[in-house]
Design an enzyme around this catalytic site. Sequence first.
Site, PDB file in Angstrom:
ATOM      1  N   LYS A 127       0.820  -1.217   0.000  1.00 32.57           N
ATOM      2  CA  LYS A 127       0.000   0.000   0.000  1.00 32.57           C
ATOM      3  C   LYS A 127       0.852   1.265   0.000  1.00 32.57           C
ATOM      4  O   LYS A 127       0.597   2.197  -0.749  1.00 32.57           O
ATOM      5  CB  LYS A 127      -0.913   0.025   1.231  1.00 32.57           C
ATOM      6  CG  LYS A 127      -2.022  -0.993   1.253  1.00 32.57           C
ATOM      7  CD  LYS A 127      -2.944  -0.753   2.443  1.00 32.57           C
ATOM      8  CE  LYS A 127      -2.274  -0.974   3.784  1.00 32.57           C
ATOM      9  NZ  LYS A 127      -1.894  -2.369   4.034  1.00 32.57           N
ATOM     10  N   THR A 128       1.834   1.309   0.874  1.00 35.70           N
ATOM     11  CA  THR A 128       2.614   2.535   1.024  1.00 35.70           C
ATOM     12  C   THR A 128       3.423   2.839  -0.235  1.00 35.70           C
ATOM     13  O   THR A 128       3.427   3.975  -0.721  1.00 35.70           O
ATOM     14  CB  THR A 128       3.535   2.437   2.251  1.00 35.70           C
ATOM     15  OG1 THR A 128       2.746   2.270   3.429  1.00 35.70           O
ATOM     16  CG2 THR A 128       4.375   3.697   2.401  1.00 35.70           C
ATOM     17  N   GLU A 171      -3.595   6.365   1.317  1.00 30.36           N
ATOM     18  CA  GLU A 171      -3.436   4.961   1.680  1.00 30.36           C
ATOM     19  C   GLU A 171      -4.587   4.573   2.591  1.00 30.36           C
ATOM     20  O   GLU A 171      -4.847   5.241   3.597  1.00 30.36           O
ATOM     21  CB  GLU A 171      -2.093   4.751   2.385  1.00 30.36           C
ATOM     22  CG  GLU A 171      -1.819   3.325   2.779  1.00 30.36           C
ATOM     23  CD  GLU A 171      -0.428   3.140   3.353  1.00 30.36           C
ATOM     24  OE1 GLU A 171      -0.244   2.185   4.134  1.00 30.36           O
ATOM     25  OE2 GLU A 171       0.474   3.943   3.040  1.00 30.36           O
TER      26      GLU A 171
END
Length: 461
Positions: A127-128, A171
């Site tokens: 995700k990051t 995010e």
Amino acid sequence: MTTIDLNGKPFHFIGIGGIGMSGLAYILAKRDFPVSGSDIRPNHITARLQGVGAKIFTEQQASNLDNFNYAIKQKLPQIIWSTAINNHNSEYTAAIKHGFPIFHRSDLLAALIKDYYSIAVSGTHGKTTTSSLIGYLLLEAKLDPTIIVGGEVNAWEGNARLGAGNYLVAEADESDGSLTKHQPKIGVITNIELDHPDHYQDLSQLVGIFQTFAQQCELVVGCVDCQIVREQIKPTLGYSITGRPEADYQAKNIVHQGQETTAEVWERGEYIGSIKLQIPGKHNVSNALAAIALGRKLGLNFEVISQAIAGFEGAKRRFEKRGEYQGATLVDDYAHHPSEIKATLQAARLQIEQGCYQRLIAIFQPHRYSRTARFLEEFATAFTEADRVIITDIYSAGEANLSQIDGSHLVEAIALHHRKVIYHPQLSSLSDYLRQIIQPGDLVLFLGAGNLNQVIPELLG
């Protein structure tokens, strides 16, 4: 109040220095909202917030709320808390006593997502990096996005930036089920795998959360290499690095050259160009494909996209090179799930095989008792690419040890599959031990979501 008020009311964050909380606080402060917050560990993140006008308290106590005039309803702060804050926190209980409106961190993120043309990046892993890469792409494309991610990025000097454009890249975290609150224009799902047994009883419960999220997005971009995403989410736009025929975007002829990776990109069966990444590993090629699919959906020229990808240096704590000690390279990585550890070590092993380094040393701090106990067998086989493995004691993250497990149990499990694994429970003496075993040419990976990386500056002196 039952919904977040973005019309000027003040905000107070309990635990403002956390990576998720601080990004939200930064955006609000930059938008000239009155922002305050408390954190018992002042750091460069809280200092950055002070620099944009936030008031920071270094203790969490009820008196922090005395700044507000309780008699004037318009002055009541909106209290923001996260799952890390328990119900006995003195500020939390004081807020209830005084009747302040209280919201979870995810409620605020959901409100901001509604306020923009939003792209919310979700998934168990990646995700990051993916959200940071998409944010960087829109920044390089002169779209001036607002960005809120779960890691720090040098390009915007932190984990958030306020842009003047219409786009928000955020995010979106699935760990506590709050993913279902978000209704972005575009949702990205990188993969789905059970990672938080402290919250989810089984995988099907987690899949239901992602399905709800997907239904609330106008369009879903998803990795069809993940069977669950492919079959149970059925994304609008799919991407693949393994040749899945249903993928709208594919990466082919992936080549690892030292610390760079190149790949051809195909859009619906047509070759549209190649990309070069500074961040290693096939999993990051997959993350880049998500950004490509998103960029093309927004109408960006592929040349603009490929140039942005080539310039992206990654987020901190994602295979972040921190420096050298006695000819060895020290790398900090957030990997804390068996799948993440495997992917990170595979990327590192490629660099060993190409002669960039001599040995691969993996130092892992297990994160949470529940995760360690639930995935013990998966952790046992996750370190095969490393030449030496060092395991510390478990970082509890405030969790009770219901399984009565510690790092020695993980070492015993890994030892069944790896000949060179040792248990070094205490971080306080770890740097001294590493000084004895590190050799020139080593690639030393510090893995985990806890505080293991505090050892790195001790080594660097």
